[in-house]
Design a protein around this motif. Structure first.
Motif, PDB file in Angstrom:
ATOM      1  N   ARG A   1     105.831 -62.010  83.046  1.00  0.00           N
ATOM      2  CA  ARG A   1     107.240 -61.726  83.273  1.00  0.00           C
ATOM      3  C   ARG A   1     108.042 -62.936  83.726  1.00  0.00           C
TER       4      ARG A   1
ATOM      5  N   TYR B   1     105.830 -52.461  77.393  1.00  0.00           N
ATOM      6  CA  TYR B   1     104.481 -52.975  77.637  1.00  0.00           C
ATOM      7  C   TYR B   1     103.554 -51.896  78.177  1.00  0.00           C
ATOM      8  N   GLN B   2     104.079 -50.697  78.417  1.00  0.00           N
ATOM      9  CA  GLN B   2     103.268 -49.629  78.986  1.00  0.00           C
ATOM     10  C   GLN B   2     103.004 -48.540  77.942  1.00  0.00           C
TER      11      GLN B   2
ATOM     12  N   TYR C   1     110.329 -50.466  78.759  1.00  0.00           N
ATOM     13  CA  TYR C   1     108.973 -50.096  79.190  1.00  0.00           C
ATOM     14  C   TYR C   1     107.939 -50.366  78.103  1.00  0.00           C
TER      15      TYR C   1
ATOM     16  N   ALA D   1     112.409 -63.664  86.399  1.00  0.00           N
ATOM     17  CA  ALA D   1     111.338 -62.667  86.371  1.00  0.00           C
ATOM     18  C   ALA D   1     111.977 -61.361  85.910  1.00  0.00           C
ATOM     19  N   SER D   2     111.451 -60.844  84.809  1.00  0.00           N
ATOM     20  CA  SER D   2     112.077 -59.663  84.210  1.00  0.00           C
ATOM     21  C   SER D   2     111.152 -58.463  84.274  1.00  0.00           C
ATOM     22  N   SER D   3     111.700 -57.316  84.612  1.00  0.00           N
ATOM     23  CA  SER D   3     110.898 -56.093  84.693  1.00  0.00           C
ATOM     24  C   SER D   3     110.476 -55.585  83.327  1.00  0.00           C
TER      25      SER D   3
ATOM     26  N   ILE E   1     116.615 -61.215  98.660  1.00  0.00           N
ATOM     27  CA  ILE E   1     116.571 -60.961  97.224  1.00  0.00           C
ATOM     28  C   ILE E   1     115.136 -60.922  96.737  1.00  0.00           C
TER      29      ILE E   1
ATOM     30  N   ALA F   1     115.880 -48.361  83.052  1.00  0.00           N
ATOM     31  CA  ALA F   1     116.186 -49.285  84.142  1.00  0.00           C
ATOM     32  C   ALA F   1     115.497 -50.611  83.905  1.00  0.00           C
ATOM     33  N   ASN F   2     116.131 -51.663  84.326  1.00  0.00           N
ATOM     34  CA  ASN F   2     115.473 -52.960  84.303  1.00  0.00           C
ATOM     35  C   ASN F   2     116.073 -53.842  85.377  1.00  0.00           C
ATOM     36  N   SER F   3     115.357 -54.895  85.710  1.00  0.00           N
ATOM     37  CA  SER F   3     115.893 -55.823  86.696  1.00  0.00           C
ATOM     38  C   SER F   3     115.481 -57.235  86.343  1.00  0.00           C
ATOM     39  N   LEU F   4     116.227 -58.160  86.898  1.00  0.00           N
ATOM     40  CA  LEU F   4     115.984 -59.573  86.612  1.00  0.00           C
ATOM     41  C   LEU F   4     116.229 -60.337  87.900  1.00  0.00           C
ATOM     42  N   GLN F   5     115.223 -61.095  88.348  1.00  0.00           N
ATOM     43  CA  GLN F   5     115.336 -61.878  89.577  1.00  0.00           C
ATOM     44  C   GLN F   5     115.231 -63.351  89.210  1.00  0.00           C
TER      45      GLN F   5
ATOM     46  N   LYS G   1     111.376 -54.100  92.613  1.00  0.00           N
ATOM     47  CA  LYS G   1     112.169 -53.633  91.478  1.00  0.00           C
ATOM     48  C   LYS G   1     111.676 -54.153  90.139  1.00  0.00           C
ATOM     49  N   LEU G   2     110.712 -55.070  90.168  1.00  0.00           N
ATOM     50  CA  LEU G   2     110.227 -55.580  88.892  1.00  0.00           C
ATOM     51  C   LEU G   2     109.166 -54.683  88.262  1.00  0.00           C
ATOM     52  N   ASN G   3     108.562 -53.790  89.060  1.00  0.00           N
ATOM     53  CA  ASN G   3     107.616 -52.842  88.483  1.00  0.00           C
ATOM     54  C   ASN G   3     108.321 -51.505  88.306  1.00  0.00           C
ATOM     55  N   ILE G   4     108.814 -51.288  87.128  1.00  0.00           N
ATOM     56  CA  ILE G   4     109.584 -50.072  86.874  1.00  0.00           C
ATOM     57  C   ILE G   4     108.853 -49.247  85.822  1.00  0.00           C
ATOM     58  N   ALA G   5     108.589 -47.997  86.130  1.00  0.00           N
ATOM     59  CA  ALA G   5     107.883 -47.120  85.190  1.00  0.00           C
ATOM     60  C   ALA G   5     108.865 -46.111  84.611  1.00  0.00           C
ATOM     61  N   PRO G   6     108.623 -45.666  83.398  1.00  0.00           N
ATOM     62  CA  PRO G   6     109.513 -44.649  82.824  1.00  0.00           C
ATOM     63  C   PRO G   6     109.462 -43.357  83.642  1.00  0.00           C
TER      64      PRO G   6
ATOM     65  N   SER H   1     120.151 -61.711  91.504  1.00  0.00           N
ATOM     66  CA  SER H   1     119.378 -60.488  91.304  1.00  0.00           C
ATOM     67  C   SER H   1     120.236 -59.517  90.519  1.00  0.00           C
TER      68      SER H   1
ATOM     69  N   GLN I   1     103.284 -57.785  84.713  1.00  0.00           N
ATOM     70  CA  GLN I   1     103.013 -58.856  85.661  1.00  0.00           C
ATOM     71  C   GLN I   1     102.107 -59.886  84.991  1.00  0.00           C
TER      72      GLN I   1
ATOM     73  N   ILE J   1     120.287 -55.642  88.661  1.00  0.00           N
ATOM     74  CA  ILE J   1     119.634 -54.338  88.547  1.00  0.00           C
ATOM     75  C   ILE J   1     120.497 -53.480  87.640  1.00  0.00           C
TER      76      ILE J   1
ATOM     77  N   GLY K   1     113.359 -57.803  95.227  1.00  0.00           N
ATOM     78  CA  GLY K   1     113.069 -58.025  93.824  1.00  0.00           C
ATOM     79  C   GLY K   1     111.669 -57.629  93.430  1.00  0.00           C
TER      80      GLY K   1
END
Lengths: 1038, 549
Positions: free
Chosen positions: A606, A655-656, A653, A597-599, B15, A569-573, B22-27, A528, A603, A530, B19
């Motif tokens: 990812r 994709y938003q 971000y 799976a990447s933030s 995890i 911020a980003n995360s990867l699981q 933490k995968l849905n992160i908004a600006p 994981s 969804q 972050i 996880g």
């Protein structure tokens, strides 16, 4: 059944030995000990037997063994054997403790242990394209940036500098350009992935133990969605068990001598050429013969680049302490490195311009029973102070002014730049302010391994970095005589950015040998990551001239000031694994996968699964190869295929769809009052379907060793197709009204090969080695967007093109075809409509033969990517002396250069001609490199210089004697008397010699980053100068 | 093994559970589509964004360099356009095209979404929409002015729609603009109704001024021009009048911001980032100029009449070629810097008050430095003027360092309405002393003329030339000269041959010693319209090219 871990051809059935031992327990002599490698690392699985008997045992995971020797054999000999190591025999005699260090069997280089993702593998079972660069190849070079030290060391690890300015970053690329976006490889330091390849810049080169370069999908698939551009694994130094504590010091000190490659013609010649240009353009001459004579009498002034430079010192000081007991070991180091800029001045206050780096490292390992705990802690501080105006401007302004001018008058006043009044760079360097970057970084890695059984171990890793980057900028006022001023906006800004990245991993490694010949290894884990980053800036103008703080009239720049609200911020699981199996080492196959799976993606888009299959065949082990075994020691064939990803191209971000407010969009009200300013709002268009890029790579390779492994080599060929490349769709007209959001539209194929050869020659007293590597890649765009075939980018006077069927980012324009040599040619030869030409102007090829030169005649006129990159190292050691010489180069590259260093009197802001420009057309010099002189705005100039053609193309191939290191190690007998184990003194040289056709600029410079981004600025040949380094070094071990 | 299994499963679960979140992160610093428009302050910000996209200062000044008023030695596109060699790849054509469509998209997005706001009252919403429709109409007008038939984009179109949209005939685009202006005028306030804090917002007057310009440029709608101008001159739609001092309109910050002559201007705000700094490359080097990127031509200078009302070529005008800048239209020294001009710095921080020496060898510092003075004419030197003239108009003494100015740039001012009116009346054969006194006469008196021969209705002379010359000098550097020579179809005359500078070339045998700044060429069969950019031509299959490209 219990079988030995990591068994080889000297496999021994342990149970049989143990049973035998039980029967004779009363009379046994018990011998214990430990088996290490020559580096002091414990060797598990070493077979120990009593010579001539079937009694034996094996070492455990910590290299310890215990052997019950029957009394009858108590005077015998113990035999230690292990794959890849020379067999050793030791007479037992009266000893009850026998510790031994096994030396690697040099004829079995295939058995070196290589760091791969989440574990290590023996060389012989690696089927992917993997290169290892050792500490020596990094530490011996007088460079502060480890990436610079890697240049030329691994084939197809392509490292380019855009500037040699101290502290500047380089562009890194493995196996060429495969995507239109970020081509940075993933950097992993001690098992923790870094946020940027440039973090390697912050490491102390002396702390690096080895660097593994994973090139193909087979080896990189374990890094899944970030492996497409290859992976660079860095392992830092650690201590060893049972190692006597020792202190090492090494230091170098030297001078960087700037090599100025351009030379202006004299002011009188300059005026003469100016007249020629004017007359050729149908204009009256600007200088009378008397004025030209006056200029000749005036002689040469100081206004040039040489007077802005000095021989700047560079030094590096490193101390390390290492040692270990039987339960723990450690490595502690401290480093200080200082590379001063070659530019004079300090910007008005503080230290001179330059780059400093401080490193502190602690690596400590403790073994408690089945647990092994390791902690790495590193602190790095770096500071880079540069000028406030930018190196490009300094070089440009020094170059644009004719040679009779001076930077200063007799009283030390700075004189006005006659071309651009606000830029007397002598004054700017001495008084115009500075830009100081400060970086603090703490890296920590706490990891533990538990040996659950002999075959199974479980590792947990927690690590990450906390980094703080600050920048302090001040522009201060410099006044010129008789007119002109620099920096009267008195800008001061401060920014600070803080980033955290944390990585947690749990993985299990299982290794088992079944039925003697079947070796199985399994790695399975989860991870994981972050990452987050935010920062602020405060910018003010019209600040106090002395201190830069606020005073009457000071303004806060609202647009360029910001708070820490924006968080990136980003995360990867992830789940990852590797299963490898080999039969007798001879046939090996492995399967590697990762699921990420990447933030960065919505969804549904990812998750990605990235597998690879890898196979290998050690042909030389086959019986049919035995007849030639004495010539061909080893031969291995390898093949891998896999799919890896690239998520670096996507923003956090993207994709938003978002709306953002911003200040100072417009103003209302009828007073000259700042309060009437109003904010605005903008939109970031998104594409919710965005996902990662996918690279499918096929790799075949061969490893071989000849003549008792005196000559070893590897060769690899690969074919990689990257699809889903994220790019701006090219089929949307600007009538749409906005840049369309990025989409996964493009596709690129990248093919290439790499060859590495080493020849070692040992004669008594003399050891020599020759090692070289060469590689090439070629990419082809397979798709841009749908049916879009090409896109051109205007780059000043010429164009760049991305076209389907051609490599990424090529120079594009007309091909020249010599000069109009007479009026008849002028009358008859096809021309560009509107271009009025005369004798001495360029002809362009009418490629389609339609009698006119127009856009249809444009073609591909150059490839800016380096091809046939090579490195060559020669080493010799004889009687205490050692020498290494390293040559690095590029076999083929086109470089388009423009601006005042190429075009005489470039526009009107270049007022000069250089000696390297003098091969221009005249009636007496009809076979010239450049067309006749003419002024901007003239028909001649428009035809020759404003019409993009290969006039701007230069051959940037080169070979450079990059590094020479000559050392002498004092005899140990002499140094031990003063308590020194080893003392070596050395002479070091860097960039000593360059062979190239491109004489007026360092041929290494490129306008491109590693993505060959066609919107990069063009190359105006104004790079920071190439410093030639001469230094001395000392290293010693106490 | 059980321990291991447990540990592994627990770790995986930990995890995995952490996880997912933490995968849905908004600006952390922006709105989404859902919540942006409902906040009224955001609606205003979106409106302000539309205002900010009306035109850039570069797009305001650059057209001057495409006309016979000025020459740019460093802007490669202006050089290309000036020399008649621009084509469908010319960046200026593509960039301006893209800019107008970007603004139009912003307006269309605003119009498509503003009704999501449920807080603002209906009248306010209607007004905000009217302002945005004005901005869109202004962009449509610029598009059709430069490119002729253009895609008329009235909705927030998709990427796919953009790929097939065809060109609308110019006449239909013009009709759309006129109908839009007619439709929005009732919803707009007059200038007099604006609160002080709203100064700069779109008014009835601005819409009428745009309508007058659109009609004038058609060339065959002069009666309509008269009607629209009169509706502005009779104070029915806001009170406008000439500001008493011509120079102060451009160089006195307080007058610039607050005068009765402004109908609509690009609004800037000093000491913020809503500023412009083009003047850094307009003025002499010795008073803070960086380079000379846009230099007035001799042809412009020649069109300033004498104080006695005569043109310089008229016999008995009193024009002295050896002392050419005396007794000239006072607007000359408010607009152009010539040799030995006294530069009044007005206590600004850029440079100092001083005499500007442009004639080669005339600067007293030459003797000590041995070099040509910083403002002197030297062939091919970017830091000094290639024509021997610099600009004074729009000098802002309150500008920050590097001429960062907050002065407004006029898009429509009352003087233009008077000139439109005079031109329309004259072309209808209705020019007379009354009309003259209301228009040209009034402008000349305001400019500082006192000689009745200059201010009074001329007994003789070509009235068309007089009106056109008056328009040129009154509006120099306001970006309208290019429009005028194109709609009068005189570009093929005035943009063929050399653009000249002052009499400093040193070669009396060529053009009597006047500097030849650039050889210009204008092809009347092609250059009255710009090329449709080649990029879009290939991407929108229904797009066609203008003749000759």
């Amino acid at each position: 059944m219990v079988f030995a871990f990591l068994s080889g051809s000297t496999f021994i059935n342990v149970r049989a030995a143990a049973i035998t031992a039980k029967h004779v327990i009363a009379k046994d002599v018990v011998i214990t000990g430990r088996v290490n490698d020559d580096q002091g690392q414990p060797l598990p699985g070493v077979s120990i037997s009593i010579t001539g008997t079937s009694f034996g045992t094996m070492t455990d995971l910590n290299g310890n063994y215990k052997l019950n020797v029957p009394e009858a054999n108590a005077k015998g000999t113990l035999s230690f054997s292990f794959v890849g190591f020379a067999k050793e025999e030791v007479a037992i005699g009266e000893k009850t403790i026998i510790n031994i260090a096994l030396k690697p069997d040099n004829s079995k280089v295939l058995n070196e242990v290589v760091v791969v993702g989440y574990g290590t593998q023996r060389r012989s079972t690696i089927n992917g394209a993997v290169n290892v660069v050792g500490a020596k190849d990094i530490g011996d070079k007088p460079v502060l940036n480890p990436l610079q030290a890697l240049q030329g060391e691994s084939p197809n690890l392509i490292i380019q500098q855009s500037t040699l300015d101290p502290g500047s970053n380089v562009s890194v690329n493995i196996r060429g350009v495969a995507t239109l976006n970020n081509n940075d490889p993933l950097l992993v330091i001690d098992g923790i992935s870094a946020q940027s390849i440039n973090e390697l810049n912050l490491l102390n080169p002396n702390d690096i133990a080895s660097v593994t370069v994973l090139k193909d999908a087979g080896s990189a698939a374990i890094y899944g969605s970030r492996g497409a551009n290859g992976v660079i694994l860095v392992t830092t130094k650690s201590g060893k068990l049972n190692q006597k504590a020792s202190i090492s010091y090494d230091g170098t000190y030297g001078l960087q001598v700037p090599d100025v490659l351009v030379k202006k013609v004299s002011a009188s010649d300059n005026a003469y050429y100016k007249n020629e240009a004017l007359v050729n353009s149908g204009l009256p001459p600007a200088y009378t013969p008397e004025q030209i004579q006056q200029l000749a009498a005036q002689g040469k002034g100081t206004w040039d680049i040489n007077h802005l430079l000095y021989n700047a010192p560079q030094q590096s000081q490193n101390v390390s302490l290492t040692g270990g007991s039987d339960k723990s070991y450690y490595f502690i180091s401290g480093g200080y490195q200082n590379q001063m800029s070659n530019f004079i001045g300090n910007g008005g206050s503080g230290d001179k311009f330059g780059y400093q780096k401080y490193n502190l490292r602690l690596n400590e390992t403790a073994i408690v029973g089945i647990f092994k705990l390791n902690a790495i802690l590193e602190y790095t501080k770096s500071r880079n102070k540069t000028n406030s105006v930018g190196d490009n401007n300094i070089v440009a302004d020094a170059d644009r002014v004719p040679a009779n001018y001076n930077w200063q008058d007799a009283n030390g006043n700075y004189l006005t730049n006659p071309v651009a009044s606000q830029y007397n760079e002598y004054g700017v360097l001495e008084q115009g302010g500075y830009n100081q970057a400060d970086n603090d970084r703490v890296f920590g890695n706490l990891n533990g391994t538990v040996n659950i059984t002999k075959d199974l171990k479980l590792t947990g890793v927690f690590g990450g970095t906390i980094e703080n980057d600050g920048n302090f900028f001040r522009r201060t006022q410099v006044n010129y005589l008789p007119a002109g001023v620099y920096g009267n906006d008195l800008t001061t800004y401060d920014n600070n950015s803080k980033s955290n990245s944390f990585n947690t991993q749990v993985f299990a490694n299982y290794n088992k040998t079944i039925a003697k010949d079947h070796n199985l290894g399994v790695t399975l884990g989860v991870s994981s990551e972050i990452n987050s980053q935010n920062g602020f800036q405060l910018q003010k103008t019209l600040t106090d001239p002395t201190f830069g703080n606020a005073t009457t009239g000071t303004l806060i720049d609202a647009t360029n000031s910001y708070n820490s609200i924006t968080v990136q911020a980003n995360s990867l699981q992830s789940v990852f694994g590797r299963i490898n199996y080999d039969y007798k080492n001879r046939y090996s196959v492995d399967f590697v996968f990762r699921d990420d799976a990447s933030s960065k993606f919505a969804q549904g888009h990812r998750n990605g699964f990235f597998p690879s299959v890898n196979t290998g065949w050690l042909v030389s082990d086959e019986s049919f190869m035995q007849p030639i075994k004495n010539v061909l020691d080893n031969l291995k064939l390898r093949a891998t295929y896999g799919v890896v990803g690239n998520n670096q191209s996507a923003g956090n971000y993207t994709y938003q769809t978002t709306y953002f407010n911003y200040p100072a969009a417009y103003g209302f009200g009828n007073t000259a009052n700042a309060t009437s300013v109003v904010g605005g709002a903008g939109t970031n268009l998104s594409n919710p379907l965005l996902t990662w890029e996918k690279a499918a790579t096929f790799n075949v390779g061969i490893n071989f060793g000849l003549f008792n492994d005196k000559l070893t080599g590897t060769f690899d060929y690969f074919n990689k197709v990257t699809s889903n490349i994220q790019a701006t769709p090219l089929d949307v007209p600007s009538i749409f009204g906005a840049t369309p959001p990025q989409a996964n539209v493009a596709k690129v194929r990248d093919q290439g090969w790499e060859l590495e050869l080493t020849y070692t020659l040992k004669t008594p007293g003399v050891t020599q080695s020759f090692s070289g590597n060469i590689a090439n890649t070629k990419n082809t765009i397979l798709a841009l967007t749908g049916n879009a075939q090409q896109i051109t980018y205007n780059e000043d006077v010429y164009q760049l093109i991305d076209a389907v069927g051609h490599p990424i980012t090529q120079y594009y324009g007309y091909e020249t075809n010599g000069f109009y040599q007479n009026q008849a040619q002028v009358n008859s030869y096809p021309k560009i409509a509107g271009n009025v030409v005369g004798v001495g102007d360029l002809k362009f090829k009418d490629l389609n033969g339609d009698g006119v030169i127009d856009a249809k005649d444009k073609t591909f006129i150059g490839d800016p990517f380096p091809h046939y990159t090579f490195g060559f190292t020669y080493r010799i050691s004889v009687a205490g002396f050692d020498l290494s010489a390293f040559i690095q180069g590029v076999g083929k590259r086109d470089e388009f250069l423009r601006g005042e260093l190429v075009e005489p009197f470039h526009y009107n802001y270049g007022a000069t001609v250089y000696e390297h420009q003098l091969d221009f057309w005249t009636p007496e010099n009809t076979d010239a490199r450049f067309p006749r002189l003419a002024t901007i705005g003239s028909a001649s100039n428009t035809n020759n210089w404003r019409t993009g053609s290969n006039l701007y193309d230069f051959n940037a191939a080169y070979a450079r004697l990059k590094n020479v290191n000559i050392g002498y190690t004092l005899p140990k007998s002499m140094t031990t008397k003063i308590g020194i184990q080893r003392l070596r003194v050395s002479l070091v040289g860097q960039n000593l010699l360059t062979l190239t056709k491109l004489k007026f600029i360092d041929p290494e410079t490129s306008e491109f980053g590693n993505d060959e981004n066609p919107t990069s600025a063009s190359n105006s040949a104004r790079a920071y100068l190439l410093p030639v380094y001469y230094g001395v070094g000392v290293d010693m071990t106490l | 093994m059980k321990f291991f299994k447990k540990l592994f499963i627990v770790s995986l679960a930990a995890i995995a559970s952490s996880g997912c979140r933490k995968l849905n992160i908004a600006p952390t610093d922006s709105y989404s589509e859902l919540d942006f428009w409902t906040t009224s302050a955001n609606v205003y910000n979106a409106l302000n964004n539309n205002y900010s996209l009306i035109l850039t200062s570069g797009m305001y000044f650059n057209p001057e360099g495409m006309s016979d008023n000025a020459y740019s030695q460093s802007n490669s596109d202006l050089l290309l356009i000036g020399s008649g060699t621009a084509n469908a790849q010319t960046a200026e054509f593509a960039n301006d095209w893209a800019y107008y469509y970007k603004t139009i998209k912003s307006c269309n997005e605003f119009l498509a979404n503003i009704d999501k706001n449920k807080t603002l009252d209906a009248a306010t919403l209607t007004r905000l929409k009217a302002e945005t429709r004005f901005i869109r109409a202004y962009e449509d007008f610029n598009l059709t002015k430069w490119y002729g038939d253009v895609p008329l984009v009235n909705d927030d179109i998709t990427e796919d729609e953009a790929k097939v949209i065809p060109r609308t005939p110019k006449a239909d685009v013009v009709n759309f603009i006129l109908s839009e202006l007619t439709a929005i005028i009732p919803s707009l306030p007059t200038q007099d109704q604006l609160a002080l804090s709203e100064n700069g917002r779109v008014t009835k007057g601005a819409a009428l001024a745009l309508e007058a310009r659109v009609l004038l440029y058609q060339g065959n709608k002069m009666a309509d021009v008269v009607t629209v101008c009169e509706s502005l001159m009779n104070s029915q739609n806001g009170t406008y009048s000439l500001s008493p001092n011509y120079a102060n309109l451009f160089s006195d910050p307080s007058t610039n911001k607050n005068n009765p002559e402004t109908i609509f201007a690009l609004q800037y705000v000093p000491t913020t980032t809503r500023t412009w700094s083009d003047f850094w490359d307009f003025c002499p080097n010795s008073v803070g100029g960086r380079t000379s990127a846009l230099a007035p031509t001799q042809e412009l200078v020649n069109d300033y009449i004498m104080l006695n009302g005569d043109t310089i070529t008229q016999s008995g005008s009193g024009y002295d070629p050896t002392n050419p800048y005396v007794n000239r239209d006072p607007r000359l020294s408010a607009t152009v810097v010539y040799d030995k001009y006294y530069w009044n710095n007005g206590n600004g921080i850029n440079g100092t008050s001083k005499t500007i020496y442009i004639k080669p060898g005339s600067d007293p510092t030459d003797a000590t430095t041995g070099q040509a003075g910083p403002d002197e004419y030297v062939a091919d030197r970017e830091s000094s003027s290639p024509t021997g003239y610099y600009w004074r108009k729009y000098f802002d003494p309150s500008a920050q360092a590097n001429f960062v100015s907050g002065d407004n740039l006029y898009l429509f001012r009352y003087a233009e309405i008077l000139l439109d009116y005079a031109e329309a009346k004259n072309s209808l054969g209705q020019m007379n002393a009354t009309i003259w006194n209301e228009t040209i006469g009034a402008l000349r008196i305001r400019a500082g003329f006192t000689d009745p021969n200059a201010t009074g209705y001329p007994a003789s002379g070509d009235m068309t030339s007089i009106i056109r010359r008056e328009r040129r000098v009154e509006l120099a550097l306001e970006g309208l000269r290019t429009d005028d020579i194109r709609r009068w179809k005189t570009a093929q005359v005035v943009l063929n041959g050399y653009a000249h500078g002052a009499q400093f070339s040193g070669d009396p045998t060529t053009d009597n010693g006047f500097i030849r700044a650039q050889k210009r060429s204008f092809n009347p069969n092609r250059d009255y319209l710009w090329a449709i950019p080649s990029g879009d031509l290939g991407l929108d299959k229904n797009l066609t090219q203008n003749p000759g490209y």
